[in-house]
Design a protein around this motif. Structure first.
Motif, PDB file in Angstrom:
ATOM      1  N   ALA A   1       0.825  -1.209   0.000  1.00  0.00           N
ATOM      2  CA  ALA A   1       0.000   0.000   0.000  1.00  0.00           C
ATOM      3  C   ALA A   1       0.857   1.257   0.000  1.00  0.00           C
ATOM      4  O   ALA A   1       0.582   2.226  -0.733  1.00  0.00           O
ATOM      5  CB  ALA A   1      -0.931   0.002   1.206  1.00  0.00           C
ATOM      6  N   ASP A   2       1.921   1.247   0.829  1.00  0.00           N
ATOM      7  CA  ASP A   2       2.781   2.429   0.917  1.00  0.00           C
ATOM      8  C   ASP A   2       3.564   2.643  -0.374  1.00  0.00           C
ATOM      9  O   ASP A   2       3.765   3.771  -0.823  1.00  0.00           O
ATOM     10  CB  ASP A   2       3.740   2.309   2.108  1.00  0.00           C
ATOM     11  CG  ASP A   2       3.030   2.477   3.440  1.00  0.00           C
ATOM     12  OD1 ASP A   2       1.931   3.072   3.452  1.00  0.00           O
ATOM     13  OD2 ASP A   2       3.557   2.014   4.470  1.00  0.00           O
ATOM     14  N   SER A   3       4.009   1.537  -0.981  1.00  0.00           N
ATOM     15  CA  SER A   3       4.729   1.643  -2.251  1.00  0.00           C
ATOM     16  C   SER A   3       3.818   2.236  -3.326  1.00  0.00           C
ATOM     17  O   SER A   3       4.247   3.101  -4.103  1.00  0.00           O
ATOM     18  CB  SER A   3       5.233   0.272  -2.681  1.00  0.00           C
ATOM     19  OG  SER A   3       5.876   0.351  -3.941  1.00  0.00           O
ATOM     20  N   GLN A   4       2.574   1.791  -3.355  1.00  0.00           N
ATOM     21  CA  GLN A   4       1.633   2.316  -4.342  1.00  0.00           C
ATOM     22  C   GLN A   4       1.357   3.794  -4.096  1.00  0.00           C
ATOM     23  O   GLN A   4       1.219   4.584  -5.043  1.00  0.00           O
ATOM     24  CB  GLN A   4       0.328   1.530  -4.306  1.00  0.00           C
ATOM     25  CG  GLN A   4      -0.618   1.868  -5.458  1.00  0.00           C
ATOM     26  CD  GLN A   4       0.011   1.603  -6.816  1.00  0.00           C
ATOM     27  OE1 GLN A   4       0.569   0.525  -7.067  1.00  0.00           O
ATOM     28  NE2 GLN A   4      -0.035   2.610  -7.699  1.00  0.00           N
ATOM     29  N   ARG A   5       1.287   4.165  -2.829  1.00  0.00           N
ATOM     30  CA  ARG A   5       1.053   5.568  -2.466  1.00  0.00           C
ATOM     31  C   ARG A   5       2.176   6.460  -3.002  1.00  0.00           C
ATOM     32  O   ARG A   5       1.930   7.532  -3.561  1.00  0.00           O
ATOM     33  CB  ARG A   5       0.968   5.666  -0.939  1.00  0.00           C
ATOM     34  CG  ARG A   5       0.535   7.002  -0.388  1.00  0.00           C
ATOM     35  CD  ARG A   5       0.414   6.875   1.110  1.00  0.00           C
ATOM     36  NE  ARG A   5       0.391   8.172   1.777  1.00  0.00           N
ATOM     37  CZ  ARG A   5       0.751   8.358   3.032  1.00  0.00           C
ATOM     38  NH1 ARG A   5       1.166   7.333   3.760  1.00  0.00           N
ATOM     39  NH2 ARG A   5       0.696   9.561   3.567  1.00  0.00           N
ATOM     40  N   VAL A   6       3.403   5.987  -2.854  1.00  0.00           N
ATOM     41  CA  VAL A   6       4.552   6.747  -3.351  1.00  0.00           C
ATOM     42  C   VAL A   6       4.557   6.777  -4.878  1.00  0.00           C
ATOM     43  O   VAL A   6       4.795   7.821  -5.496  1.00  0.00           O
ATOM     44  CB  VAL A   6       5.871   6.146  -2.824  1.00  0.00           C
ATOM     45  CG1 VAL A   6       7.072   6.827  -3.502  1.00  0.00           C
ATOM     46  CG2 VAL A   6       5.970   6.301  -1.318  1.00  0.00           C
ATOM     47  N   ARG A   7       4.277   5.641  -5.505  1.00  0.00           N
ATOM     48  CA  ARG A   7       4.235   5.585  -6.973  1.00  0.00           C
ATOM     49  C   ARG A   7       3.187   6.537  -7.533  1.00  0.00           C
ATOM     50  O   ARG A   7       3.418   7.216  -8.538  1.00  0.00           O
ATOM     51  CB  ARG A   7       3.945   4.156  -7.440  1.00  0.00           C
ATOM     52  CG  ARG A   7       5.087   3.187  -7.229  1.00  0.00           C
ATOM     53  CD  ARG A   7       4.610   1.743  -7.408  1.00  0.00           C
ATOM     54  NE  ARG A   7       5.630   0.811  -6.988  1.00  0.00           N
ATOM     55  CZ  ARG A   7       6.463   0.166  -7.811  1.00  0.00           C
ATOM     56  NH1 ARG A   7       6.367   0.384  -9.100  1.00  0.00           N
ATOM     57  NH2 ARG A   7       7.367  -0.666  -7.344  1.00  0.00           N
ATOM     58  N   ASP A   8       2.031   6.584  -6.866  1.00  0.00           N
ATOM     59  CA  ASP A   8       0.981   7.504  -7.307  1.00  0.00           C
ATOM     60  C   ASP A   8       1.453   8.948  -7.225  1.00  0.00           C
ATOM     61  O   ASP A   8       1.199   9.756  -8.136  1.00  0.00           O
ATOM     62  CB  ASP A   8      -0.275   7.319  -6.452  1.00  0.00           C
ATOM     63  CG  ASP A   8      -0.987   6.005  -6.748  1.00  0.00           C
ATOM     64  OD1 ASP A   8      -0.691   5.388  -7.785  1.00  0.00           O
ATOM     65  OD2 ASP A   8      -1.826   5.593  -5.917  1.00  0.00           O
ATOM     66  N   ALA A   9       2.147   9.291  -6.111  1.00  0.00           N
ATOM     67  CA  ALA A   9       2.640  10.659  -5.934  1.00  0.00           C
ATOM     68  C   ALA A   9       3.673  11.008  -7.001  1.00  0.00           C
ATOM     69  O   ALA A   9       3.645  12.104  -7.586  1.00  0.00           O
ATOM     70  CB  ALA A   9       3.246  10.826  -4.540  1.00  0.00           C
ATOM     71  N   LEU A  10       4.576  10.067  -7.271  1.00  0.00           N
ATOM     72  CA  LEU A  10       5.605  10.308  -8.287  1.00  0.00           C
ATOM     73  C   LEU A  10       4.982  10.440  -9.676  1.00  0.00           C
ATOM     74  O   LEU A  10       5.421  11.265 -10.486  1.00  0.00           O
ATOM     75  CB  LEU A  10       6.634   9.176  -8.269  1.00  0.00           C
ATOM     76  CG  LEU A  10       7.569   9.143  -7.058  1.00  0.00           C
ATOM     77  CD1 LEU A  10       8.373   7.839  -7.035  1.00  0.00           C
ATOM     78  CD2 LEU A  10       8.513  10.337  -7.066  1.00  0.00           C
ATOM     79  N   GLN A  11       3.966   9.630  -9.951  1.00  0.00           N
ATOM     80  CA  GLN A  11       3.299   9.728 -11.245  1.00  0.00           C
ATOM     81  C   GLN A  11       2.599  11.074 -11.392  1.00  0.00           C
ATOM     82  O   GLN A  11       2.598  11.683 -12.467  1.00  0.00           O
ATOM     83  CB  GLN A  11       2.293   8.592 -11.411  1.00  0.00           C
ATOM     84  CG  GLN A  11       1.630   8.556 -12.781  1.00  0.00           C
ATOM     85  CD  GLN A  11       2.628   8.452 -13.918  1.00  0.00           C
ATOM     86  OE1 GLN A  11       3.406   7.499 -13.986  1.00  0.00           O
ATOM     87  NE2 GLN A  11       2.645   9.439 -14.817  1.00  0.00           N
ATOM     88  N   GLN A  12       1.985  11.555 -10.300  1.00  0.00           N
ATOM     89  CA  GLN A  12       1.338  12.864 -10.325  1.00  0.00           C
ATOM     90  C   GLN A  12       2.359  13.966 -10.591  1.00  0.00           C
ATOM     91  O   GLN A  12       2.086  14.911 -11.343  1.00  0.00           O
ATOM     92  CB  GLN A  12       0.611  13.112  -9.002  1.00  0.00           C
ATOM     93  CG  GLN A  12      -0.618  12.236  -8.793  1.00  0.00           C
ATOM     94  CD  GLN A  12      -1.112  12.260  -7.359  1.00  0.00           C
ATOM     95  OE1 GLN A  12      -0.655  13.071  -6.552  1.00  0.00           O
ATOM     96  NE2 GLN A  12      -2.035  11.381  -7.029  1.00  0.00           N
ATOM     97  N   VAL A  13       3.540  13.845  -9.972  1.00  0.00           N
ATOM     98  CA  VAL A  13       4.611  14.819 -10.200  1.00  0.00           C
ATOM     99  C   VAL A  13       5.035  14.781 -11.674  1.00  0.00           C
ATOM    100  O   VAL A  13       5.180  15.823 -12.321  1.00  0.00           O
ATOM    101  CB  VAL A  13       5.820  14.531  -9.282  1.00  0.00           C
ATOM    102  CG1 VAL A  13       7.024  15.381  -9.704  1.00  0.00           C
ATOM    103  CG2 VAL A  13       5.465  14.801  -7.828  1.00  0.00           C
ATOM    104  N   ALA A  14       5.215  13.571 -12.201  1.00  0.00           N
ATOM    105  CA  ALA A  14       5.634  13.429 -13.596  1.00  0.00           C
ATOM    106  C   ALA A  14       4.595  14.030 -14.542  1.00  0.00           C
ATOM    107  O   ALA A  14       4.939  14.742 -15.495  1.00  0.00           O
ATOM    108  CB  ALA A  14       5.860  11.958 -13.931  1.00  0.00           C
ATOM    109  N   THR A  15       3.334  13.776 -14.270  1.00  0.00           N
ATOM    110  CA  THR A  15       2.264  14.310 -15.116  1.00  0.00           C
ATOM    111  C   THR A  15       2.239  15.829 -15.069  1.00  0.00           C
ATOM    112  O   THR A  15       2.083  16.500 -16.096  1.00  0.00           O
ATOM    113  CB  THR A  15       0.906  13.752 -14.659  1.00  0.00           C
ATOM    114  OG1 THR A  15       0.931  12.324 -14.766  1.00  0.00           O
ATOM    115  CG2 THR A  15      -0.224  14.299 -15.519  1.00  0.00           C
ATOM    116  N   SER A  16       2.410  16.375 -13.870  1.00  0.00           N
ATOM    117  CA  SER A  16       2.417  17.829 -13.705  1.00  0.00           C
ATOM    118  C   SER A  16       3.561  18.464 -14.492  1.00  0.00           C
ATOM    119  O   SER A  16       3.382  19.481 -15.179  1.00  0.00           O
ATOM    120  CB  SER A  16       2.531  18.183 -12.226  1.00  0.00           C
ATOM    121  OG  SER A  16       2.703  19.568 -12.045  1.00  0.00           O
TER     122      SER A  16
END
Length: 566
Positions: A45-60
């Motif tokens: 769950a924590d790994s997915q949380r971080v991946r989601d945040a990094l993906q959001q940063v990349a998209t931004s």
């Protein structure tokens, strides 16, 4: 109105000329680790949380790239976006989470490990540590549901103040809203410095104590030429800066045409470019071509090398932009310090001194063959094109001969080398008996001569072009060119400094390549002095025991009007 008692003068390193005064806007700092976060107990769950945040940063960042103000800025943003989802970074974060480390601390610890690896690689990858920290801070803010660090909404034209400014921020600045940039960290060759100069925004880096100094003062003044910052400036300070700006404008008035000294000694003034878009924009300036086309942007952040056809198309576009003006192309400068997934030569103990530049090309001749073929195709396709080709990181006569033979085999008539190592400078006479020209990369030559990483801000003073040891390397190179009747140019940041330019010409340099926006000031400086005066200033600099004394001696010998160009 502020009182004189509140006034404070700070000094840093000027990296983009010009003056500014106005309200200060403080760049939102990073939120940092959540000191109260629980340990990680659910790895998935924590790994997915971080991946989601990094993906959001990349998209931004990708979205911002679409609105970037230049192709160079777009490339910087796209490269940073790619780094946000780098598999190696995510793998390192998972390692930290497996230890039971909290989520935000896992991000910070993993990034620090990854940053250490990039620093060890050196060169271009070391420059990306700033990008990596920017990603860390943005991802941490998203995980904590707090505002991302960065430039606040400006209520009007303002001077930005920050610990450092990430490339992702600098790349999208609006020069109409950003009067100037002041940072406590950074260096003269950082992304911030280079992009600020391209945008024409006055900037100073390494201004220690600026954050504390402006804590209770909303106004500052800046001279980006000399790196002087005045906190709580008086009306007289602002008037003097405005007068300096007026004098600068007067000194620049009429700066047009070919580069030449007062007595007519020709000095070609050229532009440093990195993309076809850069070429199109630079070609609109009153300059004489490009003295450095960095071709690695075609190769970086790709899974496969660009095809001959793809490269040919880009080179044709660049040559067409400049017409009959000179274009000097640097072949692929990658390898250990700019790793390519499709050209991995394996681990190295000290990659910064490893198989980079021409050394990679010698190991992977197919990459160089394709590039030279594409350049030959472009030259054939563009009538009247003046295409020069040079190899990066040449250190020996054998390397120069290998490259010259290879390039001439593709019917490329003007073949040169970069002088970025003391070895090449010392052996310039022998190297230039083979090569047709040499171009001095003052950024790398400085770091190799002074044994100081040019991306480490704390060593910035060792890397200024006034270091007598570096000037002696330049003189050695120029003498090698003179003995062979071969032209010597400079394509490092030093060439865009009007005062340094005079010394370089006095040392025997015949062309200067720089950010296009710096050409007018350099041209004006040259026209204030004859060749003999430049030679005298070069002697003064060489005879000085320290960099500071060298600059002071040359400034004292220069026409007083020159101060208005700095």
């Amino acid at each position: 109105m502020t009182s004189p008692a509140e006034r404070k003068v700070l000094h840093g390193i000027g990296v983009s000329a010009g003056t500014a005064s106005g309200p200060v806007a403080i760049v939102t700092p990073a939120v940092g680790i959540d000191e109260h976060e629980p340990a990680s107990v659910d790895l998935e769950a924590d790994s997915q949380r971080v991946r989601d945040a990094l993906q959001q940063v990349a998209t931004s960042l990708t979205n911002r790239a679409e609105h970037a103000n230049s192709e160079t800025s777009k490339k910087v943003l796209e490269a940073t976006a790619a780094l946000a989802t780098d598999r190696g970074l995510i793998k390192q974060i998972d390692k930290e989470l497996k230890k039971g480390t909290g989520v935000t601390k896992a991000i910070h610890d993993a990034v620090e490990v990854y940053a250490g690896k990039l620093r060890k690689i050196g060169g271009y990858m070391a420059e990306r540590v700033t990008d990596l920290y920017d990603i860390r801070d943005r991802a941490t803010a998203r995980v904590r549901n707090l505002p991302e660090p960065g430039i606040p909404t400006l209520e009007g034209p303002s001077i930005l103040v920050a610990e450092d400014l990430a490339p992702a921020e600098t790349a999208t600045l609006d020069p109409d809203q950003v009067l100037g940039i002041i940072t406590e960290a950074g260096g003269a060759t950082s992304h911030t410095a280079i992009l600020a100069a391209q945008l024409g925004i006055p900037a100073a880096v390494q201004v220690k104590g600026i954050a504390e100094a402006i804590a209770n003062t909303p106004v500052a003044a800046l001279d980006g030429g000399v790196g002087e910052v005045i906190v709580a400036p008086t009306p007289q300070d602002i008037e003097e800066l405005e007068e300096r700006s007026r004098r600068r404008a007067a000194a620049l008035a009429g700066s047009s045409g070919e580069g030449a000294t007062k007595d007519g000694h020709k000095v070609k003034l050229l532009a440093n470019i990195g993309t076809a878009d850069d070429a199109a924009k630079a070609a609109q300036y009153d300059l004489e071509g490009s003295g450095l086309f960095r071709t690695e942007f075609l190769f970086l952040d790709r899974d496969a090398a660009p095809t001959v056809e793809e490269q040919t198309e880009t080179y044709i576009s660049v040559l067409k932009s400049f017409g009959r003006r000179r274009v000097v192309v640097r072949t692929l400068d990658a390898g250990a310090d700019k790793p390519l997934s499709f050209a991995d030569l394996g681990p190295e103990e000290n990659p910064a001194l490893g198989r980079r530049g021409l050394r990679l090309s010698m190991a992977r001749e197919d990459l160089l063959d394709d590039q030279l073929q594409a350049l030959a195709n472009a030259r054939e396709a563009v009538e009247g094109a003046e295409l020069w080709v040079m190899a990066p990181m040449v250190a020996t006569v054998e390397e120069a001969e290998w490259f010259a033979n290879k390039a001439r085999g593709y019917n490329l008539p003007t073949v040169g080398v970069m002088v970025e190592t003391p070895a090449a400078a010392i052996m310039s006479e022998q190297i230039l008996s083979i090569a047709d020209f040499a171009s001095i990369g003052t950024n790398d030559l400085s770091q190799y001569t002074m044994a100081a990483d040019r991306m480490q801000g704390e060593l910035a003073e060792l890397l200024i072009p006034w270091q007598p040891a570096v000037l002696k390397m330049i003189r050695e190179t120029a003498q090698g060119g003179e003995r062979n009747g071969k032209p010597i140019g400079v394509c490092g940041e030093a060439g865009g400094d009007p005062l340094v330019a005079l010394v370089l010409v006095g040392l025997g340099v015949q062309s200067l390549s720089m950010a296009p926006g710096k050409v007018n000031a350099v041209r004006a400086a040259l026209r204030l002095h004859d060749l003999q005066a430049c030679k005298q200033m070069a002697r003064l600099a060489l005879e000085s025991p320290t960099a500071a004394q060298a600059r002071e001696a040359v400034l004292g010998a220069a026409d007083p009007v020159l101060r208005d160009l700095l």
